[in-house]
Design a protein around this motif. Sequence first.
Motif, mmCIF file in Angstrom:
data_model
loop_
_atom_site.group_PDB
_atom_site.id
_atom_site.type_symbol
_atom_site.label_atom_id
_atom_site.label_comp_id
_atom_site.label_asym_id
_atom_site.label_seq_id
_atom_site.Cartn_x
_atom_site.Cartn_y
_atom_site.Cartn_z
ATOM 1 N N MET A 69 1.044 -0.902 0.135
ATOM 2 C CA MET A 69 -0.051 0.096 -0.074
ATOM 3 C C MET A 69 0.703 1.563 -0.160
ATOM 4 O O MET A 69 2.142 1.026 0.345
ATOM 5 N N ASP A 70 -0.013 2.160 -0.740
ATOM 6 C CA ASP A 70 0.958 3.586 -0.764
ATOM 7 C C ASP A 70 0.984 4.489 0.911
ATOM 8 O O ASP A 70 0.707 3.572 2.035
ATOM 9 N N HIS A 76 -6.433 4.004 2.943
ATOM 10 C CA HIS A 76 -6.725 4.135 3.782
ATOM 11 C C HIS A 76 -6.431 3.026 4.988
ATOM 12 O O HIS A 76 -7.357 2.238 3.806
ATOM 13 N N PRO A 77 -6.064 2.330 6.155
ATOM 14 C CA PRO A 77 -6.086 1.273 6.826
ATOM 15 C C PRO A 77 -7.092 1.018 7.417
ATOM 16 O O PRO A 77 -6.401 0.351 7.589
ATOM 17 N N PHE A 183 -10.188 5.772 -2.256
ATOM 18 C CA PHE A 183 -8.679 6.507 -3.175
ATOM 19 C C PHE A 183 -8.662 7.709 -2.749
ATOM 20 O O PHE A 183 -9.742 8.094 -3.763
ATOM 21 N N VAL A 184 -8.490 8.089 -1.707
ATOM 22 C CA VAL A 184 -8.283 9.345 -1.632
ATOM 23 C C VAL A 184 -6.670 10.226 -2.825
ATOM 24 O O VAL A 184 -6.044 9.861 -1.517
ATOM 25 N N ASP A 185 -6.429 11.231 -3.020
ATOM 26 C CA ASP A 185 -5.397 11.601 -3.577
ATOM 27 C C ASP A 185 -4.696 12.502 -2.543
ATOM 28 O O ASP A 185 -5.507 12.772 -1.022
ATOM 29 N N ARG A 186 -3.794 12.123 -2.446
ATOM 30 C CA ARG A 186 -3.208 12.444 -1.587
ATOM 31 C C ARG A 186 -2.704 14.567 -1.293
ATOM 32 O O ARG A 186 -3.127 14.830 -2.048
ATOM 33 N N VAL A 187 -3.050 14.655 0.455
ATOM 34 C CA VAL A 187 -2.703 16.030 0.698
ATOM 35 C C VAL A 187 -1.363 17.224 0.048
ATOM 36 O O VAL A 187 -1.510 18.264 -0.017
ATOM 37 N N TYR A 188 -0.458 16.121 0.863
ATOM 38 C CA TYR A 188 0.484 16.569 0.076
ATOM 39 C C TYR A 188 1.327 16.284 -0.477
ATOM 40 O O TYR A 188 1.769 14.744 -0.651
#
Length: 212
Positions: A69-70, A76-77, A183-188
Amino acid sequence: MCCTYSGYNYEIIVIDDGSPDGTQEVAKQLQNIYGEDKILLRPRAKKLGLGTAYIHGMKHATGNFIFIMDADLSHHPKFIPEFIAKQKEGNYDLVSGTRYRGDGGVYGWDLRRKLISRGANFLTQVLLRPGASDLTGSFRLYRKKVLERLVERCVSKGYVFQMEMIVRARQLNYTVGEVPISFVDRVYGESKLGGNEIVSFVKGLLTLFATT
């Protein structure tokens, strides 16, 4: 991290290959909190490809199952228990997270990224008929022995590597289950997806089509 979570023993192995999103810095902070024996940071000097990253991580994995996982929490875990339940339900060799079935979805991507992902999966379905709905995602649970054999068989690099893993799994008659994920795109940080990766993806897809 050899601890107990919901009745399962697990360890966290972080493989970073010069990502611009600050993965190593965050991992080091977590090591200071939880200890280097619990958070295993195994960085590499430069980007060497997903396949070699898997091999690098497997060398340090002690369990019979491995999650991929990323580390930026776009995977998300909270879905991990669902993967485990699905694996037990069908005794699957591989359980893959899917954004394109059931309650799965993508959040935070612009139209370009959505079109690229959808287009890549559509082309893959038409050309390879892999029997899975999400070929470009990387949130997966593998039996360790299955992962080792698949990595040995796969020759692709970059983003097409994920597709080949599923295609080879089907060829070898491994069973594949799916779990819908958000899947939620990275914030940072910044994504490593660029023009070169897209061109490599198309070339790799055509190679798979010609050789499988």
